[in-house]
Scaffold this motif. Structure first.
Motif, short mmCIF file in Angstrom:
data_model
loop_
_atom_site.label_atom_id
_atom_site.label_comp_id
_atom_site.label_asym_id
_atom_site.label_seq_id
_atom_site.Cartn_x
_atom_site.Cartn_y
_atom_site.Cartn_z
N VAL A 174 0.34 9.16 -3.92
CA VAL A 174 -0.07 7.79 -3.53
C VAL A 174 -1.04 7.95 -2.35
CG1 VAL A 174 1.90 6.46 -4.35
CG2 VAL A 174 2.05 7.63 -2.15
N TYR A 178 2.66 2.84 2.26
CA TYR A 178 2.54 1.43 1.87
C TYR A 178 3.66 0.60 2.52
CZ TYR A 178 -1.01 2.33 -1.68
OH TYR A 178 -2.17 2.66 -2.33
N THR A 179 3.49 -0.73 2.44
CA THR A 179 4.50 -1.64 3.01
C THR A 179 5.85 -1.46 2.32
OG1 THR A 179 3.55 -3.31 1.55
CG2 THR A 179 2.94 -3.41 3.90
N PRO A 182 5.09 1.52 -3.72
CA PRO A 182 4.22 0.79 -4.65
C PRO A 182 4.71 0.85 -6.10
CG PRO A 182 3.12 2.77 -3.81
CD PRO A 182 4.38 2.61 -3.03
N ALA A 188 2.44 -4.09 -2.93
CA ALA A 188 2.54 -3.39 -1.63
C ALA A 188 1.15 -3.02 -1.13
CB ALA A 188 3.39 -2.13 -1.79
N LYS A 189 0.99 -3.08 0.20
CA LYS A 189 -0.33 -2.78 0.78
C LYS A 189 -0.30 -1.48 1.56
CE LYS A 189 -3.16 -5.63 2.59
NZ LYS A 189 -3.74 -6.64 3.51
N LYS A 190 -1.41 -0.76 1.49
CA LYS A 190 -1.50 0.49 2.24
C LYS A 190 -1.74 0.19 3.72
CE LYS A 190 -5.04 3.28 2.35
NZ LYS A 190 -6.15 3.99 1.73
N THR A 237 -3.18 7.25 5.52
CA THR A 237 -2.51 6.56 6.63
C THR A 237 -2.28 7.56 7.77
OG1 THR A 237 -1.34 5.15 5.06
CG2 THR A 237 -0.44 5.27 7.30
N GLY A 253 7.44 -2.34 7.07
CA GLY A 253 7.75 -1.85 5.74
C GLY A 253 9.19 -2.06 5.33
N HIS A 396 9.83 -8.42 0.49
CA HIS A 396 8.39 -8.20 0.63
C HIS A 396 7.66 -9.55 0.66
CE1 HIS A 396 4.40 -6.32 -0.23
NE2 HIS A 396 4.95 -5.26 0.34
N ASP A 402 2.34 -8.76 1.60
CA ASP A 402 1.15 -8.57 0.75
C ASP A 402 -0.08 -9.27 1.33
OD1 ASP A 402 2.45 -11.01 0.37
OD2 ASP A 402 1.74 -11.24 -1.69
#
Ligand code: ADP
Ligand code: ASP
Ligand code: MG
Length: 403
Positions: A174, A178-179, A182, A188-190, A237, A253, A396, A402
């Motif tokens: 990945v 991510y939050t 994924p 989910a956001k990076k 990240t 997260g 989430h 998101d």
């Protein structure tokens, strides 16, 4: 620059991918850097070897397990060195022992005691690319050890610290942290950055993208740690000090741990020191305890519930059986169909109502919470395993991760 690049199982999952890794390492080298590569076993390989051992014994001798499991990483290290040499680089593979990684003798989950980087320094000086087999070391009495599942991350960070690398890159499947996983929540956001402390909580609470001990060590040694994908050039990240992060979201997260089991002890004898005896015995058997709840009944006897990793359950049962035989505990039950869902964020330190929102979210979804634990930057809840994914997605949404 001196760079450590670690490639996980999927990144070296087949021969084509190992060639792909060789190309990336080659580019890093050609850009003028010194490179130490750390590799995992090809994906699925370690599980396959574990299954082989279990074919012969439910409780294989742990020193033999380490002898077996450490072979997976050595295969990849040698193959990658061969590929790099073929491309015209001078590359040399090293086992954990040759790389100077000395551990205690707690087989299958050994801790690194020290690293003697002299062999690595010598090879770097000679202009070589080093490829270290991750996940392994050698105990003081000379036996091969392994560092616990996911332990190649720890090898990479420890080596980066020992040789004073400028950067430690963890390449995986990945493109960063991510939050939430994924694979569970596609929305989910990076994250561009995350603090060591938040990452440590997420990793300890089930986000296997990084092994928790590797994050702990990165924080201690102040290693610049980056997680990114080996399949593209997308930026990853940065895991860094809290003060290097401008925006501090309330919740950074959500982590999910399905590998937890609940142990319930009934009618524990009412006498001073009994809890200390039970938990000391569990600690001596290297059983990792997480949440603990004690309820005292009218007659003074207590019920004690706690959670352990599923992999520690056999050891936990053995200890509990001892106390049942001695009459200190009347009985026990075990539940593997639980999971732990956690929200993590440094912003919680300065805000109220974060936990309340998590409980409300579970209530709205009709999910019963059976255990809770909190710290300054996390809230964890134990729920039935069948609600795991639903809980993650609802949380989430509730914290608008998101957005
Ligand atoms: P490797 O084999 O490279 O060590 P792992 O399988 O150990 O890779 O870890 C990568 C996996 O971690 C991802 O495929 C993803 O499903 C999972 N994961 C769990 N939580 C997260 C998260 N918060 N961010 C990114 N990945 C996560
Ligand atoms: N191959 C080992 C495992 O699967 C170590 C690692 O990949 O980090 O746990
Ligand atoms: Mg991993």
């Amino acid at each position: 620059m001196l760079i450590v690049q670690k490639f996980g199982g999927t990144s070296v999952g087949d021969l084509e991918r190992i060639q792909n890794v060789a190309n990336r390492v080659s580019e890093t080298r050609k850009a003028g850097n010194d490179v130490v590569v750390v590799v995992s076993a090809m994906s699925g390989e370690t599980n396959k070897l574990v299954a082989y051992a279990e074919h012969f014994s439910a409780t294989p001798e742990r020193g033999e397990v380490d002898m077996l499991l450490s072979s997976g990483e050595r295969v990849t290290a040698a193959l990658l060195a061969i590929a790099l040499n073929e491309m015209g680089h001078a590359a040399v593979s090293m086992s954990g022992r040759r790389a100077g990684i000395v551990t205690d003798n707690l087989h299958t989950k050994a801790r690194i005691e020290e690293i003697d980087p002299s062999a690595m320094h010598k090879a770097i000086k000679e202009g070589k690319i080093i490829v270290v087999a991750g996940f392994q070391g050698v105990s003081l009495d000379g036996n091969v050890t392994t560092l616990g599942r996911g332990g190649s991350d720890l090898s990479a960070v420890a080596i980066a610290g020992a040789i004073g690398a400028d950067l430690c890159e963890i390449y995986t499947d990945v493109s960063g942290i991510y939050t939430t996983d994924p694979r569970i929540e596609p929305k989910a956001k990076k994250l561009d950055r995350i603090s060591y402390d938040e990452m440590l909580e997420l990793a300890s609470l089930g986000a296997k993208v990084l092994q928790n001990r590797s994050v702990e060590l990165a924080k201690k040694l102040n290693v610049n740690l980056v997680t990114r994908t080996s399949f593209s050039n997308e930026e990853g990240t940065l895991i860094t000090k809290e003060e290097n992060i401008m925006e501090k979201p309330l919740v950074s997260g959500i982590a999910l741990d399905k590998n937890q089991a609940r142990v319930s002890l009934f009618a524990v004898k009412d006498r001073t020191g009994i809890a200390s005896e039970i938990f000391n015995k569990l600690a001596q058997s290297s059983v990792n305890i997480d949440m603990i709840i004690q309820n005292v009944a009218h007659d003074g006897s207590a019920n004690i519930d706690f959670t352990v990793p599923v992999s520690d359950l056999t050891d936990a049962k053995a200890v509990v059986d001892g106390f049942i035989q001695s009459g200190d505990i009347k009985g026990a039950s075990y539940d593997e169909k639980i999971c732990k869902v956690s929200i993590v964020g440094v912003g919680m330190k300065s805000h109220t109502g974060v936990a309340a929102k998590a409980f409300t979210t579970m209530a709205t979804e009709n999910i019963n919470i059976t255990m809770i634990s909190t710290s300054e930057i996390k809230v964890s809840m134990v729920i039935a395993e069948k609600y795991a994914e639903l809980a993650v997605r609802s949380l989430h949404d509730a914290y608008e991760l998101d957005k």
